[in-house]
Design an enzyme around this catalytic site. Structure first.
Site, PDB file in Angstrom:
ATOM      1  N   ILE A 186       0.934  -1.316  -0.045  1.00 46.02           N
ATOM      2  CA  ILE A 186      -0.008  -0.010  -0.021  1.00 46.02           C
ATOM      3  C   ILE A 186       0.732   1.399  -0.080  1.00 46.02           C
ATOM      4  CG2 ILE A 186      -2.064  -0.951   1.087  1.00 46.02           C
ATOM      5  CD1 ILE A 186      -1.121  -0.057   4.022  1.00 46.02           C
ATOM      6  N   GLY A 187       2.202   1.122  -0.154  1.00 45.76           N
ATOM      7  CA  GLY A 187       3.093   2.195  -0.094  1.00 45.76           C
ATOM      8  C   GLY A 187       4.509   2.074   0.175  1.00 45.76           C
ATOM      9  N   THR A 188       5.280   2.868   0.228  1.00 49.96           N
ATOM     10  CA  THR A 188       6.745   2.879   0.755  1.00 49.96           C
ATOM     11  C   THR A 188       6.753   4.013   1.765  1.00 49.96           C
ATOM     12  OG1 THR A 188       7.321   4.300  -1.089  1.00 49.96           O
ATOM     13  CG2 THR A 188       7.711   2.030  -1.378  1.00 49.96           C
ATOM     14  N   GLY A 189       7.800   3.534   2.653  1.00 51.52           N
ATOM     15  CA  GLY A 189       8.111   4.738   3.695  1.00 51.52           C
ATOM     16  C   GLY A 189       9.435   5.278   3.630  1.00 51.52           C
ATOM     17  N   GLY A 190      10.047   5.618   4.720  1.00 53.06           N
ATOM     18  CA  GLY A 190      11.580   6.254   4.392  1.00 53.06           C
ATOM     19  C   GLY A 190      12.336   5.302   3.829  1.00 53.06           C
TER      20      GLY A 190
ATOM     21  N   LYS B 155       5.532  -2.955   7.734  1.00 52.89           N
ATOM     22  CA  LYS B 155       6.639  -2.415   6.840  1.00 52.89           C
ATOM     23  C   LYS B 155       7.709  -3.305   6.756  1.00 52.89           C
ATOM     24  CE  LYS B 155       8.821   1.649   8.158  1.00 52.89           C
ATOM     25  NZ  LYS B 155       8.964   3.098   8.475  1.00 52.89           N
TER      26      LYS B 155
ATOM     27  N   ASP C  96      11.635  14.182  11.511  1.00 45.84           N
ATOM     28  CA  ASP C  96      10.936  14.231  10.040  1.00 45.84           C
ATOM     29  C   ASP C  96       9.487  14.325  10.197  1.00 45.84           C
ATOM     30  OD1 ASP C  96      10.851  14.416   7.506  1.00 45.84           O
ATOM     31  OD2 ASP C  96      11.493  12.056   7.214  1.00 45.84           O
TER      32      ASP C  96
END
Ligand SMILES: *[C@@H]1O[C@H](CO)[C@@H](O)[C@H](O)[C@H]1NC(C)=O
Ligand SMILES: *[C@@H]1O[C@H](CO)[C@@H](O)[C@H](O)[C@H]1NC(C)=O
Ligand SMILES: *[C@@H]1O[C@H](CO)[C@@H](O)[C@H](O)[C@H]1NC(C)=O
Length: 718
Positions: free
Chosen positions: A538-542, A560, A660
């Site tokens: 569903i997405g990418t993080g840092g 993650k 961040d």
């Protein structure tokens, strides 16, 4: 005769003179003729026959070998004229004396008789091999003195005589070998001093004299060896100080001087050896402080000053040694606090000193540690909770014989070899200790209780355990009421060990903390995501990718996952471990909840509660959702984030700065409640550290984050 009128010490010199006189020129000429004959005639020459015969007589080849020429024998190489240039009979099980008629081998360049059982003396006649550049006689049983006639072999470049029983002293003639680049006399029985003529060997790159009985002091001429990269003088009986001239040997990379009787203090000239990577000075009688100039040696990887009488405190400049992976300062007389800030250390031994203060708990510390020994000091305070989690590689931790207080963090049970004995630890022994560790690991802590080899009393039941908790939370009396009524402390930054259950997978390699309904199985996760199929992404993080997984229980979680290539990158792996560490420490209603994690050779992931609406960034970008996110919801988001930041900054000890805060890292659940996520770059603030203004993360978002806090709270600690 003549000899009787000379003192014993002159005998080698006389023998040398006689040998030169008798053998030098006459033999040279004779051999020269033989060689010429051999080269002139196409057929087998006399020299070839003599060589074959001489070699046959050694008994180093089977007797059926063809006599006429040795050139095609095993281990023999000849030049175009058919004269032997190389003899290699290494590892052939050769016994008996080293007897070869050297006079027949004027062209010999390389002689390798290593790793046999050759006995007796090295013949003086070896000095006839004028062209010899390589002499390998190591790992035999040769006795007697080092043949001084070797001084005649000025072409020698590589001399390996280590692993024999050569005695006597190193002849000063060694200084005549101007071409010598490698000399190893290790593991013999050499006595006497290192001759000062060693300073003439300006081509020498490696000098191994270790494991002998060499005495006297280190000659100051050692500083003349400008090309020296390796100097090993360890395990001898050297006395006196380290000569300050050592600072001139600027190519030195490896310097071993351990196990001698070197005294005095460490000369500051050592700071001139900018190429030094390994410095071993252990087991000597060195005194005084560690010169802080040593910490300008930024290439240093291994530093061993253990078992000396070094005093003073550990200079804080040690933090400059960014490449240091091995540090042993054990068994000295060091005082003051334990150093902190060593980012790449794998092995740390500070045991048996007089160090005090607490175990430094710094974000970058201990990442790569395997072995830590801080035993036999005066270290106080509590064991940092995250020690076992933070240090995924830690396999040995010795904190015995100190003054540590507080509880044993449950995360420590996964450290294979641990010793916490003889401290003042108290409270319940974490589950699993009994199974994993030997009985001596906890003895000498009077106030421990619980299951452990039947050594400690059982812990008092319920009522008492509340009292124990009260002790833990003693400073926070305001929360006493919550505890008594059984309320859940949601907004206090204290590690709640009772809520965390440490589990280990079947193969024992996964270690994790689970607090989600008690149970999440690794297999369930693999099944729910079809082994992290792209469809569930569903997405990418840092770093890593985020997956959505529906567990058999119906609960939905977010995962993650750190990809294999990222896991090999210390930066990403560091962020991953950082996130685990920070999120296991904190609990707040506006901080994303970590349900568990998995650290395994093949698979590294974090398990979070699932946030239905994704990031604030995405919501603001979607026109419909942005409309739904009305003004009051937006104010609530700001309030929630402000609360969470205030909690991290002011209530957590040490303070945590996220570093961040951006709309990408604020997640929203179905009710538009906001949660801070992505703690990969978060930092635990050491109260005395000066880096409180360090800027990392998504740059364009740093300022609003600051502004938000600056506006709502007067204490700005970002
Ligand atoms: C011995 O070696 C020589 C020269 O390599 C060769 O000519 C001869 O045939 C060999 N003799 C035997 C018996 O192997
Ligand atoms: C270190 O030891 C020496 C004696 O060996 C002593 O003179 C000196 O004062 C000591 N220094 C410290 C800081 O304890
Ligand atoms: C730690 O150091 C002490 C004292 O130097 C030593 O006795 C002990 O064996 C060491 N511990 C480990 C695990 O090596």
């Amino acid at each position: 005769m003549a000899v009787s009128s000379l003192s014993i010490s002159n005998i080698p010199i006389v023998a040398w003179a006689i040998w030169i006189f008798l053998c030098g020129n006459c033999l040279d000429n004779a051999l020269h003729q033989l060689v010429n004959v051999a080269a002139a005639s196409g057929s087998i020459s006399d020299l070839q026959l003599e060589q074959a015969k001489a070699l046959q007589e050694t008994g180093w080849w089977p007797s059926s070998t063809n006599y006429s020429s040795a050139c095609h024998w095993d281990g023999i190489t000849c030049n175009d004229g058919g004269s032997v240039t190389s003899i290699d009979r290494s590892l052939q099980g050769l016994g008996g004396q080293l007897k070869l008629n050297f006079s027949f081998f004027p062209n010999l360049v390389s002689l390798n008789l290593s790793r046999n059982n050759l006995q007796g003396h090295i013949p003086l006649e070896i000095g006839m091999l004028k062209n010899l550049t390589i002499l390998y006689l190591y790992s035999n049983m040769l006795v007697g003195p080092f043949p001084f006639t070797i001084g005649h072999l000025t072409n020698l470049e590589y001399v390996f005589l280590d692993g024999n029983k050569i005695n006597g002293s190193i002849p000063p003639e060694i200084g005549m070998l101007k071409n010598l680049t490698f000399l190893s006399l290790s593991s013999n029985m050499l006595v006497g001093p290192i001759p000062s003529t060693i300073g003439h060997l300006t081509n020498l790159r490696s000098l191994y004299l270790d494991r002998n009985k060499i005495n006297g002091s280190i000659p100051s001429e050692i500083g003349m060896l400008k090309n020296l990269t390796t100097l090993d003088l360890s395990s001898n009986m050297l006395i006196g100080p380290i000569p300050s001239t050592i600072g001139h040997a600027t190519n030195l990379k490896y310097f071993y001087l351990g196990q001698n009787k070197i005294n005095g203090s460490i000369p500051s000239e050592i700071g001139m050896l900018k190429n030094l990577t390994d410095l071993f000075l252990s087991l000597n009688i060195l005194v005084g402080p560690i010169p802080s100039i040593m910490f300008h040696l930024t290439n240093l990887r291994s530093l061993d000053l253990s078992q000396n009488k070094i005093n003073g405190s550990i200079p804080p400049e040690i933090g400059m040694l960014k490449n240091l992976s091995y540090l042993n300062l054990g068994s000295n007389a060091l005082t003051g606090p334990i150093l902190s800030n060593l980012t790449n250390l794998e092995y740390l031994d500070l045991s048996a000193n007089y160090l005090n203060g607490s175990i430094p708990y710094h974000q970058d510390n201990f990442y790569w540690m395997r072995d830590v020994n801080l035993s036999h000091n005066c270290i106080s305070g509590e064991i940092p909770v995250a020690l076992g989690i933070n240090v995924a590689h830690l396999s040995s931790l010795d904190l015995s014989y100190n003054k540590l207080t507080g509880h044993i963090p449950p995360s420590l049970i996964y450290i294979k070899e641990i010793n916490l004995s003889h401290n003042s630890l108290k409270g319940q022994i974490p589950n699993g200790f009994d199974k994993h560790h030997k009985s001596h690991t906890l003895i000498g802590n009077r106030d421990l209780c619980g299951q452990f080899k039947n050594i400690f009393p059982p812990c008092p039941k319920s009522k008492k355990s509340i009292i124990t908790k009260i002790e833990i939370f003693a400073p926070i009396t305001t929360f006493l009421g919550f505890l008594v009524i059984g309320g859940i402390i949601l907004s206090r930054c204290v590690f709640k060990e009772n809520q965390l259950e440490l589990r280990e997978s079947k193969d024992g390699n996964i270690f994790s903390i689970w607090n989600y309904d008690g149970h999440i199985a690794y297999e369930d996760i693999i099944e729910a995501t079809e082994n992290f199929d792209i469809r569930y992404c569903i997405g990418t993080g840092g770093y890593g990718s985020v997956y959505k997984a529906k567990l058999p229980s119906g609960n939905v979680i977010a995962l993650k996952k750190l990809h294999q290539r990222e896991a090999e990158n210390p930066f990403f792996f560091g962020s991953f471990i950082n996130e685990v560490r920070v999120l296991t420490e904190i609990r707040h209603r506006n901080i994303v909840k970590l349900h568990g994690f998995c650290v395994h050779k093949r698979c590294k992931f974090l398990i979070y509660e699932y946030m239905e609406r994704g990031s604030l960034f995405c919501v603001l970008r979607n026109i419909d959702e942005a409309i739904e996110l009305d003004w009051s919801k937006r104010v609530n988001i700001i309030k929630g984030i402000a609360h969470a930041l205030s909690y991290m900054h002011h209530e957590c000890i040490p303070s945590i700065v996220h570093r961040d805060i951006s709309s990408n890292n604020i997640l929203l659940n179905s009710e538009f409640h906001a949660f801070i996520s992505n703690f990969g770059t978060a930092k635990l603030l050491d109260p005395d550290s000066s880096n409180q203004t360090l800027v990392v993360g998504t740059y364009s978002y740093i300022a609003p984050g600051k502004l938000l806090i600056g506006y709502l709270y007067s204490k700005n600690v970002i």
